[in-house]
Design an enzyme around this catalytic site. Structure first.
Site, PDB file in Angstrom:
ATOM      1  N   VAL A 133       3.892   0.657  -5.920  1.00 46.52           N
ATOM      2  CA  VAL A 133       4.253  -0.272  -6.996  1.00 46.52           C
ATOM      3  C   VAL A 133       4.386   0.537  -8.280  1.00 46.52           C
ATOM      4  O   VAL A 133       3.454   1.230  -8.692  1.00 46.52           O
ATOM      5  CB  VAL A 133       3.193  -1.380  -7.141  1.00 46.52           C
ATOM      6  CG1 VAL A 133       3.432  -2.203  -8.397  1.00 46.52           C
ATOM      7  CG2 VAL A 133       3.212  -2.269  -5.910  1.00 46.52           C
ATOM      8  N   HIS A 148     -15.951   9.101  -6.991  1.00 50.77           N
ATOM      9  CA  HIS A 148     -16.299   7.742  -7.427  1.00 50.77           C
ATOM     10  C   HIS A 148     -15.636   7.369  -8.754  1.00 50.77           C
ATOM     11  O   HIS A 148     -16.337   7.072  -9.736  1.00 50.77           O
ATOM     12  CB  HIS A 148     -17.822   7.617  -7.581  1.00 50.77           C
ATOM     13  CG  HIS A 148     -18.592   7.853  -6.322  1.00 50.77           C
ATOM     14  ND1 HIS A 148     -19.957   8.050  -6.306  1.00 50.77           N
ATOM     15  CD2 HIS A 148     -18.201   7.886  -5.021  1.00 50.77           C
ATOM     16  CE1 HIS A 148     -20.368   8.221  -5.052  1.00 50.77           C
ATOM     17  NE2 HIS A 148     -19.307   8.136  -4.259  1.00 50.77           N
ATOM     18  N   ASN A 200     -14.105   7.839   3.281  1.00 56.42           N
ATOM     19  CA  ASN A 200     -15.407   7.970   2.621  1.00 56.42           C
ATOM     20  C   ASN A 200     -16.546   8.171   3.613  1.00 56.42           C
ATOM     21  O   ASN A 200     -16.370   8.096   4.827  1.00 56.42           O
ATOM     22  CB  ASN A 200     -15.655   6.830   1.626  1.00 56.42           C
ATOM     23  CG  ASN A 200     -15.850   5.484   2.269  1.00 56.42           C
ATOM     24  OD1 ASN A 200     -16.377   5.383   3.366  1.00 56.42           O
ATOM     25  ND2 ASN A 200     -15.435   4.431   1.572  1.00 56.42           N
ATOM     26  N   ASN A 250     -23.540   4.949  -4.670  1.00 54.22           N
ATOM     27  CA  ASN A 250     -22.169   4.979  -4.146  1.00 54.22           C
ATOM     28  C   ASN A 250     -21.560   3.589  -4.338  1.00 54.22           C
ATOM     29  O   ASN A 250     -22.214   2.583  -4.076  1.00 54.22           O
ATOM     30  CB  ASN A 250     -22.205   5.357  -2.673  1.00 54.22           C
ATOM     31  CG  ASN A 250     -23.163   6.507  -2.413  1.00 54.22           C
ATOM     32  OD1 ASN A 250     -24.357   6.368  -2.618  1.00 54.22           O
ATOM     33  ND2 ASN A 250     -22.639   7.620  -2.021  1.00 54.22           N
ATOM     34  N   GLU A 280     -27.470  11.985  -2.591  1.00 52.16           N
ATOM     35  CA  GLU A 280     -27.356  11.881  -1.148  1.00 52.16           C
ATOM     36  C   GLU A 280     -27.491  13.271  -0.544  1.00 52.16           C
ATOM     37  O   GLU A 280     -27.002  14.260  -1.115  1.00 52.16           O
ATOM     38  CB  GLU A 280     -26.031  11.237  -0.758  1.00 52.16           C
ATOM     39  CG  GLU A 280     -24.889  12.185  -0.831  1.00 52.16           C
ATOM     40  CD  GLU A 280     -23.510  11.526  -0.768  1.00 52.16           C
ATOM     41  OE1 GLU A 280     -23.296  10.508  -1.427  1.00 52.16           O
ATOM     42  OE2 GLU A 280     -22.659  12.094  -0.071  1.00 52.16           O
ATOM     43  N   GLU A 286       0.855  -1.194   0.000  1.00 51.88           N
ATOM     44  CA  GLU A 286       0.000   0.000   0.000  1.00 51.88           C
ATOM     45  C   GLU A 286       0.895   1.250   0.000  1.00 51.88           C
ATOM     46  O   GLU A 286       1.816   1.353   0.797  1.00 51.88           O
ATOM     47  CB  GLU A 286      -0.903  -0.042   1.238  1.00 51.88           C
ATOM     48  CG  GLU A 286      -1.583   1.256   1.591  1.00 51.88           C
ATOM     49  CD  GLU A 286      -2.474   1.821   0.489  1.00 51.88           C
ATOM     50  OE1 GLU A 286      -3.312   1.085  -0.048  1.00 51.88           O
ATOM     51  OE2 GLU A 286      -2.290   3.025   0.158  1.00 51.88           O
TER      52      GLU A 286
HETATM   53  P1  FAE Z   1      -9.357   2.269  -3.237  1.00 54.28           P
HETATM   54  O1  FAE Z   1     -10.305   2.097  -2.076  1.00 54.28           O
HETATM   55  O2  FAE Z   1      -9.163   3.593  -3.800  1.00 54.28           O
HETATM   56  O3  FAE Z   1      -8.016   1.556  -2.871  1.00 54.28           O
HETATM   57  C1  FAE Z   1      -6.879   1.613  -3.681  1.00 54.28           C
HETATM   58  C2  FAE Z   1      -5.653   1.650  -2.783  1.00 54.28           C
HETATM   59  O4  FAE Z   1      -4.500   1.421  -3.578  1.00 54.28           O
HETATM   60  C3  FAE Z   1      -5.442   2.986  -2.088  1.00 54.28           C
HETATM   61  O5  FAE Z   1      -5.249   2.758  -0.709  1.00 54.28           O
HETATM   62  C4  FAE Z   1      -4.188   3.548  -2.742  1.00 54.28           C
HETATM   63  O6  FAE Z   1      -3.395   4.332  -1.874  1.00 54.28           O
HETATM   64  C5  FAE Z   1      -3.464   2.300  -3.182  1.00 54.28           C
HETATM   65  N1  FAE Z   1      -2.592   2.479  -4.347  1.00 54.28           N
HETATM   66  C6  FAE Z   1      -2.864   3.145  -5.484  1.00 54.28           C
HETATM   67  N2  FAE Z   1      -1.844   3.063  -6.360  1.00 54.28           N
HETATM   68  C7  FAE Z   1      -0.895   2.270  -5.752  1.00 54.28           C
HETATM   69  C8  FAE Z   1       0.373   1.813  -6.152  1.00 54.28           C
HETATM   70  N3  FAE Z   1       0.866   2.072  -7.366  1.00 54.28           N
HETATM   71  N4  FAE Z   1       1.096   1.086  -5.273  1.00 54.28           N
HETATM   72  C9  FAE Z   1       0.582   0.795  -4.040  1.00 54.28           C
HETATM   73  N5  FAE Z   1      -0.628   1.211  -3.620  1.00 54.28           N
HETATM   74  C10 FAE Z   1      -1.371   1.926  -4.468  1.00 54.28           C
HETATM   75  O7  FAE Z   1      -9.892   1.347  -4.478  1.00 54.28           O
HETATM   76  N6  FAE Z   1     -18.171   5.118  -1.843  1.00 54.28           N
HETATM   77  C11 FAE Z   1     -19.286   4.605  -1.274  1.00 54.28           C
HETATM   78  O8  FAE Z   1     -19.745   3.541  -1.681  1.00 54.28           O
HETATM   79  N7  FAE Z   1     -19.903   5.259  -0.236  1.00 54.28           N
HETATM   80  C12 FAE Z   1     -19.448   6.451   0.240  1.00 54.28           C
HETATM   81  O9  FAE Z   1     -20.001   7.006   1.192  1.00 54.28           O
HETATM   82  C13 FAE Z   1     -18.307   7.033  -0.377  1.00 54.28           C
HETATM   83  N8  FAE Z   1     -17.833   8.241   0.017  1.00 54.28           N
HETATM   84  C14 FAE Z   1     -16.640   8.705  -0.492  1.00 54.28           C
HETATM   85  C15 FAE Z   1     -16.088   9.878   0.032  1.00 54.28           C
HETATM   86  C16 FAE Z   1     -14.818  10.280  -0.379  1.00 54.28           C
HETATM   87  C17 FAE Z   1     -14.227  11.547   0.163  1.00 54.28           C
HETATM   88  C18 FAE Z   1     -14.095   9.498  -1.322  1.00 54.28           C
HETATM   89  C19 FAE Z   1     -12.713   9.906  -1.758  1.00 54.28           C
HETATM   90  C20 FAE Z   1     -14.642   8.348  -1.842  1.00 54.28           C
HETATM   91  C21 FAE Z   1     -15.917   7.943  -1.439  1.00 54.28           C
HETATM   92  N9  FAE Z   1     -16.490   6.763  -1.916  1.00 54.28           N
HETATM   93  C22 FAE Z   1     -17.653   6.288  -1.394  1.00 54.28           C
HETATM   94  C23 FAE Z   1     -15.834   5.979  -2.977  1.00 54.28           C
HETATM   95  C24 FAE Z   1     -15.155   4.723  -2.440  1.00 54.28           C
HETATM   96  O10 FAE Z   1     -14.362   5.032  -1.326  1.00 54.28           O
HETATM   97  C25 FAE Z   1     -14.325   4.119  -3.577  1.00 54.28           C
HETATM   98  O11 FAE Z   1     -15.216   3.785  -4.626  1.00 54.28           O
HETATM   99  C26 FAE Z   1     -13.582   2.881  -3.141  1.00 54.28           C
HETATM  100  O12 FAE Z   1     -12.689   3.164  -2.094  1.00 54.28           O
HETATM  101  C27 FAE Z   1     -12.805   2.283  -4.314  1.00 54.28           C
HETATM  102  O13 FAE Z   1     -12.333   1.017  -3.922  1.00 54.28           O
HETATM  103  P2  FAE Z   1     -11.129   0.337  -4.684  1.00 54.28           P
HETATM  104  O14 FAE Z   1     -10.854  -0.955  -4.048  1.00 54.28           O
HETATM  105  O15 FAE Z   1     -11.400   0.386  -6.133  1.00 54.28           O
END
Ligand code: FAE
Length: 545
Positions: free
Chosen positions: A289, A485, A158, A523, A400, A80
């Site tokens: 990575v 998103h 989030n 979401n 929302e 990570e």
């Molecule tokens: P993610 O959770 O983004 O995880 C990817 C991880 O990979 C991160 O920790 C990165 O730091 C890491 N990473 C990236 N590139 C590299 C690399 N090259 N090497 C090593 N590590 C790396 O991906 N969604 C909801 O359903 N409900 C909500 O209430 C909601 N609110 C949100 C509020 C905010 C402020 C934000 C930013 C997002 C929100 N979301 C919400 C969206 C949701 O958090 C997002 O769709 C998911 O987190 C995406 O999941 P993934 O597993 O795709």
């Protein structure tokens, strides 16, 4: 259709899954300690290591993958780029205050970049120290993409809204996936393991912290729209105690986008803690990575850059992994794969890699309330109600009702609208800079504005209110240059096979939001989690000896 060539092991039985969810929901201190041990210095990957399974990223896709692989008996290393977020700062809290943000707030910026960057048209961003903070606002030419950085990915920052997509729309966006199996098995599995809970409607009606939501809801109803409660991974029982002044405040202390110090069932408390409890998980944080390429004799060579807390590269390592699971998020995974394809490191990748990216139709907007209709100075930072106008064929909207938790009465009703925006963008490698750009243009958000304005123009007209135009800029009504998103870039059954396998590269998988073609209509994290559950079950049962 997921098949089970061999019976599931007791460790991945449904009861076990529910137990994991319950353990997670209980916020067990011992689970946290196990995760701390899994990410201790002794567990960090070293140059030259050879591991059976390496997971890139620790958000929803990565956490599901880590849990199911470790439960299947496979030693799993998660890498990570962000921090572990388990150590209190000088103020005694792990995460900083949202109203007085410090260096912990943003990823490698010297100034905050709040989604709402203005108040009364005056810029409100503040200088901060450059640090590997928890929220990234990644700037592309036409859009700012907000993402979580740290062990737990987006779950750290989030709004905890855990929304099941509408089945007809799920079938439309992912036609190759057996929807029956998703709604019967994988969505319930995901919801249980995430620790999803529902607000008590009677408490909601009386709680001061949801006055803002009741006002927006009542105005929506009076304008002819229906609303729905939003399930959450924030512990509503804890929130009730916050409201009663019995515990430290988190949601009621304006905490959300820079992390919650209490109350939230983020992935480090749920999936990742359960994976650590198997004893087969190791976690390497603050390592990016930067390359993945086939290794001689099978598996992959993975290049990692170790980061200091100011973002400086302190070390470079290469490790070998028999299998690599890309879960760096829609942007992280897509950028990595597009760069690997362009530089010839993963020559087998198909033309669909990098395509099909969308912003889930995100657009933000705020209304100015009448002075006799206060929203309340105490606002829960966790939304609990949405306006559901998805059935409107002229412009589906799920909006929302968002808090504006400034600690003062602002008479603002804020919304994040999720719309059905048909536009998509792609990731493009820039050979000159070595960077990967995203082709999204701000104008592509016009269909989202059009759909959202059908709803909010109506509410304004019926309630005799107006839009706020001072929060997203000067005289700017729509927050149309940002998304929370990001989805797509490595779409299921297009860039990968129907389970996230990358054709031409056995043992290389995609597990995160990049699989979803730009939109879920709600979401997205429940969809990402459930899809990862489906895919990893198939991969474990068919690909792993
Ligand atoms: P993610 O959770 O983004 O995880 C990817 C991880 O990979 C991160 O920790 C990165 O730091 C890491 N990473 C990236 N590139 C590299 C690399 N090259 N090497 C090593 N590590 C790396 O991906 N969604 C909801 O359903 N409900 C909500 O209430 C909601 N609110 C949100 C509020 C905010 C402020 C934000 C930013 C997002 C929100 N979301 C919400 C969206 C949701 O958090 C997002 O769709 C998911 O987190 C995406 O999941 P993934 O597993 O795709």
């Amino acid at each position: 259709m997921p098949s089970h060539p061999r019976p599931p092991s007791p460790e991945i039985s449904r009861r076990g899954l529910l137990r994991a969810g319950a353990a997670a929901a209980a916020f067990g201190a011992s689970a946290g300690a196990l995760l701390a041990r899994a990410s201790a210095a002794s567990a960090v990957l070293s140059d030259g290591d050879h591991v059976p399974a390496l997971v890139v990223g620790s958000g929803y896709g990565g956490a599901v993958t880590a849990l199911r692989l470790t439960q299947a008996g496979i030693a799993t290393s998660v890498v990570e780029m962000g921090m572990a977020w388990n150590t209190p700062g000088p103020d005694g809290n792990v995460f900083c205050d949202m109203i007085k943000p410090d260096q912990r707030s943003f990823w490698l910026r010297t100034r905050t970049d709040q989604p709402l960057g203005y108040f009364l048209g005056i810029p409100v961003n503040k200088p901060i120290g450059r640090y590997t903070g928890v929220l990234d606002s990644e700037a592309f030419s036409g859009i700012r993409v907000y993402q979580g950085r740290g062990l737990g990915g987006g779950s750290l920052v989030n709004g905890a809204m855990a929304v099941l997509p509408k089945r007809e729309y799920f079938e439309e966006i992912l036609p190759s996936v057996d929807a029956d199996a998703m709604y019967r098995t994988y969505f319930p599995r995901a919801m249980a393991a995430l620790g999803v809970n529902n607000v008590d409607p009677a408490w909601f009606e009386s709680a001061a912290c949801y006055r803002y939501a009741r006002l927006s809801r009542d105005e929506a109803h009076a304008s002819g729209y229906r609303t729905t409660f939003i399930p959450s991974v924030y512990d509503f029982a804890y929130m009730a105690q916050e409201q009663a002044n019995a515990v430290a405040r988190s949601a009621l202390g304006s905490e959300v986008i820079y992390g919650n110090n209490h109350g939230k069932r983020s992935l480090d408390k749920t999936y990742l803690a359960a994976a650590a409890a198997t004893g087969r998980l190791t976690v390497t944080t603050q390592h990016v990575v930067t390359a993945v390429a086939p290794a001689n004799g099978g598996g992959y060579v993975v290049t990692l850059t170790q980061l200091g807390t100011t973002g400086d590269a302190v070390n470079t390592k290469t490790v070998r992994a028999d299998r690599v699971f890309l879960a760096a998020g829609s942007v992280g995974t897509s950028k990595l794969l597009v760069a690997m394809k362009a530089t010839g490191k993963l020559p087998g990748l198909g033309d669909a890699v990098g395509h099909g990216w969308g912003n889930n139709g995100n657009v933000m907007v705020a209304r100015a309330n009448h002075v006799w209709q206060p929203t309340g100075s105490l606002q829960s930072a966790m939304p609990a109600v949405g306006i559901d106008n998805w059935a409107d064929p002229a412009g589906p909207v799920f909006a929302e009702i968002a808090p504006f938790p400034s600690g003062n009465e602002t008479w603002i009703s804020l919304y994040l609208a999720i719309t059905k925006n048909p536009h998509r963008a792609r990731f493009v490698y820039n050979a000159g800079t070595g960077a990967v750009d995203l082709t999204w243009r701000t104008e592509q958000n016009q269909p989202s504005i059009d759909a959202a304005s059908r709803v909010f123009d109506t509410i304004n007209r019926r309630q005799a209110t107006i839009y706020r135009s001072d929060l997203f800029g000067v005289c700017k009504v729509w927050g149309d240059d940002l998304t929370y998103h990001p989805l797509g870039g490595c779409v299921l059954d297009q860039a990968t096979d129907n389970y996230g396998r990358l054709p031409g590269h056995p043992g290389l998988y995609v597990m995160d939001g990049s699989l979803i073609p730009g939109s879920t209509g709600v979401n997205p994290f429940v969809t990402i989690t459930a899809l990862a559950e489906r895919n990893i079950e198939k991969i474990i049962s068919t690909d792993l000896p």
